[in-house]
Design a protein around this motif. Sequence first.
Motif, PDB file in Angstrom:
ATOM      1  N   GLU A  35     -16.572  -6.883   5.497  1.00  0.00           N
ATOM      2  CA  GLU A  35     -16.105  -8.194   5.035  1.00  0.00           C
ATOM      3  C   GLU A  35     -15.656  -8.150   3.585  1.00  0.00           C
ATOM      4  N   THR A  36     -16.247  -7.260   2.794  1.00  0.00           N
ATOM      5  CA  THR A  36     -15.855  -7.153   1.386  1.00  0.00           C
ATOM      6  C   THR A  36     -15.272  -5.771   1.123  1.00  0.00           C
ATOM      7  N   ALA A  37     -14.425  -5.698   0.110  1.00  0.00           N
ATOM      8  CA  ALA A  37     -13.792  -4.425  -0.234  1.00  0.00           C
ATOM      9  C   ALA A  37     -14.817  -3.421  -0.737  1.00  0.00           C
ATOM     10  N   ALA A  38     -15.796  -3.892  -1.528  1.00  0.00           N
ATOM     11  CA  ALA A  38     -16.797  -2.981  -2.086  1.00  0.00           C
ATOM     12  C   ALA A  38     -17.624  -2.315  -0.997  1.00  0.00           C
ATOM     13  N   GLU A  39     -17.987  -3.083   0.010  1.00  0.00           N
ATOM     14  CA  GLU A  39     -18.786  -2.521   1.098  1.00  0.00           C
ATOM     15  C   GLU A  39     -18.000  -1.482   1.899  1.00  0.00           C
ATOM     16  N   ASP A  54      -6.809   5.723   2.313  1.00  0.00           N
ATOM     17  CA  ASP A  54      -5.960   4.567   2.610  1.00  0.00           C
ATOM     18  C   ASP A  54      -6.846   3.319   2.661  1.00  0.00           C
ATOM     19  N   PHE A  55      -6.436   2.288   1.924  1.00  0.00           N
ATOM     20  CA  PHE A  55      -7.220   1.049   1.863  1.00  0.00           C
ATOM     21  C   PHE A  55      -6.290  -0.123   2.139  1.00  0.00           C
ATOM     22  N   ARG A  56      -6.687  -0.981   3.077  1.00  0.00           N
ATOM     23  CA  ARG A  56      -5.834  -2.119   3.428  1.00  0.00           C
ATOM     24  C   ARG A  56      -6.684  -3.272   3.966  1.00  0.00           C
ATOM     25  N   ARG A  57      -6.030  -4.424   4.041  1.00  0.00           N
ATOM     26  CA  ARG A  57      -6.704  -5.627   4.550  1.00  0.00           C
ATOM     27  C   ARG A  57      -6.336  -5.834   6.011  1.00  0.00           C
TER      28      ARG A  57
END
Length: 260
Positions: free
Chosen positions: A79-83, A114-117
């Motif tokens: 749910e969060t980017a940090a997690e 790779d990081f995305r929503r």
Amino acid sequence: MSLQQAPQSRVFVELVPWADRGRENNVVSGSELLPGFRRPLSSAQTQTATREVHVSGTAELSASPDRAQVAVLVSSTKETAAEAKKSVCRRLDYITQSLQQQGLQAENVTVTKDFRRVENAYHMEAEVCITFTEFGKMQNICNFLIEKLDSSVVISQPQFYHTPSSVENLRRKACLVAVENARRKAQEVCNVVGQTLGKPLLIKEEETKEWEGQIDDLQSSRLSGSLTIQQKIKSATIHAASKVFITFEVKGKEKKRKNL
């Protein structure tokens, strides 16, 4: 008064072969013969020029792949980017440390992130691409990672391949073995007819072929994921064939001198 006789002279004439026609237009001087003529070869020279043996030689060699590549995929959706980042980085650090402990060099390990929503969550993905030169070590590392990490880590099937230097080395060896086989054949021919093999006059590689190994079970070949490691290695094995043509000089056997 009687006429003085001209001294007798002899003229030796030999037609120039087709290969020597270029000499007909050359200017000669001094002691050279007239254009279109040449001195006759001695009997020894004539025999040397015509005594040849023509043979062909073939060879077929194979080489197993010398490299294998495995991809380890780590992903997490939170749910969060940090997690999401924390979950992936924790397992990623564990993988890289395990590879270092196994003695893998840094140049054989490539990491991409790779990081995305995704809708209302965050998705992070990391891929570790590992190149192996020792297939036994590859199996041990893959088995270890599968045992220690959860199902969010996916390890691909190994992909076997050849480096360019390995393929070039195989081609060169096939040609050299074909030349050696041709030389051995020519030597045996000379032995049979009581002659001595001389130096090579012409070496020509006439044909080369390359192909990869084939899996006998066609149904298994369509399902690459079901192949065993040994089947994958066999499928990636490269075969190279070479055919050469060589002309050797043939000499008469030397007579042994008798001791006085």
